[in-house]
Design a protein around this motif. Structure first.
Motif, PDB file in Angstrom:
ATOM      1  N   ALA A   1      -5.434   2.431   1.473  1.00  0.00           N
ATOM      2  CA  ALA A   1      -4.695   1.544   0.756  1.00  0.00           C
ATOM      3  C   ALA A   1      -4.122   2.046  -0.602  1.00  0.00           C
ATOM      4  CB  ALA A   1      -5.461   0.073   0.646  1.00  0.00           C
TER       5      ALA A   1
ATOM      6  N   THR B   1       0.716  -1.335   0.158  1.00  0.00           N
ATOM      7  CA  THR B   1       0.266   0.084  -0.132  1.00  0.00           C
ATOM      8  C   THR B   1       0.926   1.201  -0.215  1.00  0.00           C
ATOM      9  OG1 THR B   1       0.044   0.014   2.439  1.00  0.00           O
ATOM     10  CG2 THR B   1      -1.912  -1.196   1.233  1.00  0.00           C
TER      11      THR B   1
ATOM     12  N   LEU C   1      -1.662  -2.613   6.363  1.00  0.00           N
ATOM     13  CA  LEU C   1      -2.416  -1.567   6.712  1.00  0.00           C
ATOM     14  C   LEU C   1      -3.183  -1.492   8.045  1.00  0.00           C
ATOM     15  CD1 LEU C   1      -4.750   0.479   4.617  1.00  0.00           C
ATOM     16  CD2 LEU C   1      -5.511   0.372   6.805  1.00  0.00           C
TER      17      LEU C   1
END
Length: 511
Positions: free
Chosen positions: A485, A126, A422
């Motif tokens: 993301a 990400t 994340l």
């Protein structure tokens, strides 16, 4: 005559018909009457008060679950907190896999996507960082010097595709046994960061004489020097200046290839979301944590993965997770980790009820059992598909568990090492946190802390108490997860958090 304004009745909440206490959503003043019950002394917001007489030794029930026992008789309306609640062991029914159900994923054509960095091993990042990974505390300074040198040079401005250079520094790597649990944990942690999908390339630097030898690390994990992974030591390079020069020259060579990488559409099944909470309060279990549980379940339906952790902070609620275990074996593995912690704390002169912290207690949490019920809510309602030890690579999809301490930086470090790309982090007291290379979304449990720390908080979950449905708040969190993301920056990223939050779990004697 001026119009008289009737004072608003403080809001309260009884969470289960079985409960013998209720939560004060607003501060209740001395002398107030709530549902016909006289309140003899002030009850702060987020705290609890008795709904009925509670005999000495009787269980205190919240969410229909035991959170402690009365240390003295408690009268209706009385403040229920650390002054009249104690904790002792009681039998819990683990009912392994009793509530497991066939999980329903969305049809492939309905599953979502995000824009991420596809790596050569098939995983998706990400973020697109360069990392300077240290094997020992003795190489921490040269890692920082090299990162600062690149930042001062202005070279990074020529490569907008790079999110930055992160020195991953820590306080261990030597003064430890060369084998055993502590060494294995550090090895897994460093390996997880060295191969993390949010890093485009990594340089690993050591001193040379430390217990954690880079050569041994490379041999045991089958690591080769490549265009995206290089190693060196200060002693082999001939000192600090030459080491810094070598690190910066290696990173300069890596910059063009890393910056050339572009985001591409990837399935949400490539998202691995770490579930974290810190600075919890009496609202955590009512707003942000269950809303995050909704978002976690949504990600699972899209084929993604969410990781619940912090074993000391699910202690007393583990039976709610074992019931959802996909198999008996998964549930038994979680209980085995609980037993490990009971032994670990006993031999180190501690206890599992060292939580809640002073800040948690000020926010209304009384015992670890109460705190754990709220913490477990972050895991939603999905089956528990796997249980991992600290920093183990997370390979299962769906909702999983990783054994970590409750201390947030240590817990998050393990989750990131396991592959989390994340983090969602709930807080009621106002934790300030970031975790490079993984972006961290901060969720405020109450509107007051959101208003006071707006620059740190990404989402206010306090409006759940004003009537916003948990499903709607969960969808708001889920949508932000997808946007972050795909590149949207979080508040902690804007503030620059994340350079000092790499804290591997140290197990064993420091020698």
């Amino acid at each position: 005559m001026a119009n008289l304004v009737e004072a608003a009745v403080p809001r309260t909440l009884r969470l289960s018909p079985r409960d013998n206490i209720a939560v004060a959503l607003d501060t209740i003043p001395e002398g107030a009457r709530i549902a016909g019950i006289a309140i003899p002394a002030r009850v702060p917001r987020g705290h609890k008060f008795a709904l009925e007489p509670i005999a000495e030794g009787a269980p205190i029930l919240k969410f229909g679950q035991i959170i402690g026992f009365a240390s003295a008789p408690i009268a209706p309306g009385a403040h229920v907190h650390v002054h009249n609640v104690v904790l002792h062991d009681f039998v819990r029914d683990y009912a392994f896999a009793a509530d497991a159900r066939a999980e329903v994923l969305l049809p492939p054509e309905e599953r979502g996507t995000f824009e991420g960095y596809r790596r050569s091993n098939g995983r998706t990042g990400t973020r697109n960082y360069l990392g300077i990974l240290t094997s020992v505390n003795c190489s921490a300074s040269v890692a920082r010097f090299a990162a600062q040198e690149l930042e001062r040079s202005g070279l990074l401005e020529q490569y907008p595709g790079i999110d930055g250079v992160v020195p991953i520094i820590h306080g261990t790597g030597c003064g430890m046994a060369s084998k055993g649990e502590g060494f294995d944990v550090l090895s897994r942690t460093l390996w997880g960061y060295a191969t993390h999908p949010n890093f485009a390339a990594v340089v690993m630097v050591g001193l040379g004489c430390e217990m954690f030898q880079i050569a041994r690390f490379k041999s045991e994990y089958g690591v080769d020097e490549t265009d995206t992974f290089r190693t060196l030591t200060i002693q082999e390079e001939g000192g600090t200046r030459r080491t810094v020069e070598h690190i910066t020259s290696s990173l300069k060579e890596m910059l063009p290839g890393a910056s050339a990488l572009r985001r591409e559409t990837r399935p949400l099944s490539e998202l691995v979301l770490a579930l974290q909470c810190g600075g919890s309060d009496g609202y955590s279990a009512l707003t942000a944590n269950p809303a995050l549980g909704v978002a976690s379940d949504m990600l699972v339906r899209h084929g993604g993965t969410s990781i619940l952790s912090e074993t000391p902070e699910i202690y007393g609620a583990e039976h709610l997770l074992t019931r959802r275990a996909a198999t008996r074996e998964v549930g038994e593995k979680l209980v085995a980790r609980i037993k490990w912690w009971e032994d670990y704390t006993e031999r180190n002169g501690g206890e599992m009820n060292n939580n809640p912290s002073p800040g948690n207690k000020a926010g209304g949490l009384t015992t670890i059992l109460e705190k754990s019920l709220g913490a477990a809510a972050k895991g939603g309602a999905s089956n528990l598909n796997a249980v991992y030890e600290y920093a183990e690579p997370v390979t299962a999809r769906g909702f999983v568990y990783m054994d970590t301490p409750g201390y947030d930086p240590v817990a998050a470090t393990g989750q990131v090492a396991g592959g989390a790309n994340l983090i969602c982090f709930t807080t009621g007291r106002g934790s300030a946190f970031g975790c490079k290379p993984t972006p961290s979304i901060k969720l405020a449990t109450n509107s007051d802390i959101y208003a006071r720390m707006t620059e740190d908080m990404d989402i206010n979950c306090g409006d759940v108490l004003d009537g916003v449905p948990l499903e709607d708040k969960g969808k708001e969190i889920f949508d932000l997860v997808v946007r972050v993301a795909s590149g949207e920056r979080t508040k902690s990223e804007e503030l620059g958090y994340g350079d000092a939050e790499f804290v591997p779990w140290q197990i064993g004697a420091v020698m």
